[in-house]
Design an enzyme around this catalytic site. Structure first.
Site, short mmCIF file in Angstrom:
data_model
loop_
_atom_site.label_atom_id
_atom_site.label_comp_id
_atom_site.label_asym_id
_atom_site.label_seq_id
_atom_site.Cartn_x
_atom_site.Cartn_y
_atom_site.Cartn_z
N MET A 73 0.79 -1.21 0.00
CA MET A 73 0.00 0.00 0.00
C MET A 73 0.83 1.27 0.00
O MET A 73 0.27 2.36 0.10
CB MET A 73 -0.93 0.02 1.22
CG MET A 73 -2.05 -0.98 1.10
SD MET A 73 -2.89 -0.84 -0.47
CE MET A 73 -4.53 -1.17 0.00
N GLY A 74 2.11 1.18 -0.10
CA GLY A 74 2.91 2.40 -0.15
C GLY A 74 4.24 2.26 0.55
O GLY A 74 4.66 1.17 0.94
N VAL A 107 6.97 4.19 3.48
CA VAL A 107 7.13 5.12 4.59
C VAL A 107 8.56 5.64 4.58
O VAL A 107 9.52 4.86 4.50
CB VAL A 107 6.80 4.45 5.93
CG1 VAL A 107 6.94 5.46 7.09
CG2 VAL A 107 5.40 3.87 5.93
N LYS A 149 4.32 9.07 4.74
CA LYS A 149 3.82 7.86 4.09
C LYS A 149 3.31 8.21 2.70
O LYS A 149 2.41 9.04 2.53
CB LYS A 149 2.70 7.23 4.92
CG LYS A 149 2.19 5.92 4.33
CD LYS A 149 1.15 5.33 5.25
CE LYS A 149 1.77 5.03 6.61
NZ LYS A 149 0.76 4.52 7.55
N ASP A 157 -6.26 -3.61 10.07
CA ASP A 157 -4.99 -4.24 9.72
C ASP A 157 -4.04 -4.27 10.92
O ASP A 157 -2.88 -3.89 10.81
CB ASP A 157 -4.35 -3.51 8.54
CG ASP A 157 -3.28 -4.37 7.85
OD1 ASP A 157 -3.30 -5.59 8.04
OD2 ASP A 157 -2.43 -3.81 7.15
#
Length: 526
Positions: A26-27, A29, A44, A147
């Protein structure tokens, strides 16, 4: 990221990216420096796994963007020390994905910590309490995490947990599948109802928390299989194997890790169970790698009409599975592990556990204080007075929130001067004196501080004797006295309760007024 800033990599003209801290589907950081405020932050970069999503489905991409913004803004209203703080949102508008600017937590993640070995049950329970506090604060703001897993729990340098990645969790729920039908992220910690396609509620976050604690103490994931599909099938169809190293955490895991979300206890009950588990002394074994912390004073589980094993004061409508009986194993562990745990001081009138069997005292080192030197069993009038006096002298205070008295140690919540809700925790041990714990807290809603001067400690031996006769615990291996102040929510006055349990966790308790008059009896199941 600004045009022409590829070397310095500056986001929004303000945040200079310095190094990559981590990332996933999802990306990414980044560790960054805020050029305006001259502080380090975490930035992020939010992106879905399918980088072409905006091209073939711009509507879905925009929905993701809006959902992240909405939930990030909601999370920004949550002010809690166990929730990562969002400082800023960088939104480039339609066709882009947001950047989230957050506080930088420097102690690594729980996943990093578990690489060094599993936790003890008490250590994991303390961490779980902090994460649950974070979830409660987020749920109150209308935000579900979705999550919870070790990688999403960061640790401050003093070990306190901080829950992060709420924004990424929001995206996960919005697009459970990519165009190719692949699941976004790992299903290991997803509740069965979410795996089956339902959005779930707070109970789903509790499942994830409990599964994370299972992994923390057991050192492995019970449902992880060789492939994603096999793991999904296990989560949906298989029972979670009973833990073998969870100790005082076993009741929590047994109650929460059930497939039916309606059968799981609520967050308040889980919080109290975690507090009881966290209060246990650390037990070192050859397979355990842990970093000891002072045990906090316990918040005791209130009973409901269907919970005979959970100590007192229940809220209507709350029911917990009968496996909660394992909570009483906590007292058993403390009784069996501590030096002299099976001792009784005959000179104080309590020479047995109420079944005709007399225990032999185990000599322990005693401080120079003459009163303490005569006390080898704190669960006696003289022992209780000695412990209270020592705690009052050490703390400089005389108002208490809770008092839990075991034969070899006393746990006390001592109210902060001038406050009716805030307390510090202290532990008094035979031969060890008073220690101030790291735990601080506030009384549960409705509870009030108490003046211990109203309690008749000379009534305790008779209460212990009566408990031995009426609680139907044939061979008790654990006993303790719980002293609590008034609970105005249900007009409950201050009281003291005696608890007995055997080595299998079966037990009961009786409640009495401060003067020793028995008001309620909860006998053990036969």
């Amino acid at each position: 990221m600004n045009e022409g800033d590829t070397d310095r990599r500056i986001v929004d003209g303000r945040f200079e990216l310095e190094s990559r801290l981590g990332g996933g589907g999802m990306g990414t950081v980044w560790r960054a420096r805020d050029l305006l405020l001259h502080r380090h932050v975490a930035v992020k970069e939010v992106r879905p796994p399918d980088v072409d999503l905006a091209e073939y489905d711009p509507g879905a991409a925009e929905m993701l963007r809006q959902r992240v913004l909405r939930e990030a803004r909601a999370l920004a209203r949550v002010e809690h020390p166990n929730v990562v703080t969002i400082h800023h949102i960088v939104d480039g508008g339609e066709g882009t994905y947001p950047w989230l600017v957050m506080e930088l937590v420097q102690g690594g993640s729980l996943a990093d910590r578990l690489e060094r070995g599993p936790m003890t049950p008490a250590e994991a329970a303390r961490l779980g309490s902090g994460v649950l506090d974070a979830l409660n604060a987020a749920h109150a703001a209308g935000v579900q995490h979705r999550d919870v897993k070790p990688a999403n729990v960061l640790l401050r340098t003093d070990g306190r947990p901080v829950l992060t990645d709420f924004g990424i969790a929001a995206i996960r729920d919005a697009t459970a599948l990519t165009a190719t039908g692949s699941i976004i992220g790992t299903p290991d910690y997803m509740a069965p109802e979410r795996v089956s396609g339902h959005s779930g509620g707070p109970a789903a976050d509790l499942w994830s928390l409990a599964m994370m604690l299972y992994v923390a103490v057991e050192g492995h994931h019970p449902l992880r299989r060789g492939t994603t599909l096999a793991t999904l099938a296990a989560v949906l169809q298989e029972e979670v194997p009973p833990p073998v190293r969870a100790g005082s955490l076993t009741p929590v895991l047994s109650c929460v890790l059930v497939r039916d979300p309606e059968a799981r206890p609520d967050a308040g009950t889980v919080s109290r169970m975690l507090a009881v588990a966290a209060a246990q002394p650390e037990i070192r074994g050859p397979e355990t790698t842990s970093y000891p912390l002072a045990p906090p004073a316990p918040v005791v589980l209130p009973p409901t009409g269907d919970m005979q094993v959970v100590p007192r004061r229940g809220r209507p409508g709350v029911a917990v599975a009968s496996s909660v009986v394992g909570v009483l194993l906590i007292g058993t562990l403390a009784w069996k592990v501590l030096p002299g745990g099976n001792s009784d001081n005959k000179g104080d009138g309590v020479g047995s556990l109420g079944t005709g069997q007399t225990q032999q005292s185990t000599p322990t080192a005693t401080p120079s204080n003459s009163a303490s030197a005569k006390t080898t069993d704190l669960l006696t009038p003289n022992g209780i007075r000695t412990a209270i006096k020592a705690i009052q002298q050490e703390s400089g205070r005389d108002t208490f929130g809770n008092l839990s008295i075991y034969p070899q140690y006393v746990l006390a919540d001592v109210m902060v001067n001038g406050s009716k809700t805030k307390y510090d925790s202290y532990t008094y041990r035979v031969g060890g004196g008073v220690e101030k714990d790291i735990t601080k807290g506030t009384l549960m809603d409705g509870f009030e501080p108490m003046d211990l001067g109203e309690f008749d400690w000379d009534a305790v031996p008779a209460l212990l004797t009566r408990a031995g006769k009426v609680l139907k615990v044939k061979n008790p291996t654990s006993r303790y006295l719980l002293v609590e102040g008034p609970w105005k929510t249900f007009d409950d006055p201050a009281d003291m309760s005696v608890y007995l349990s055997d080595e299998y966790g079966a037990g009961g308790h009786l409640e009495a007024t401060p003067q020793g008059k028995v008001t309620k009896t909860y006998a053990a199941d036969q």
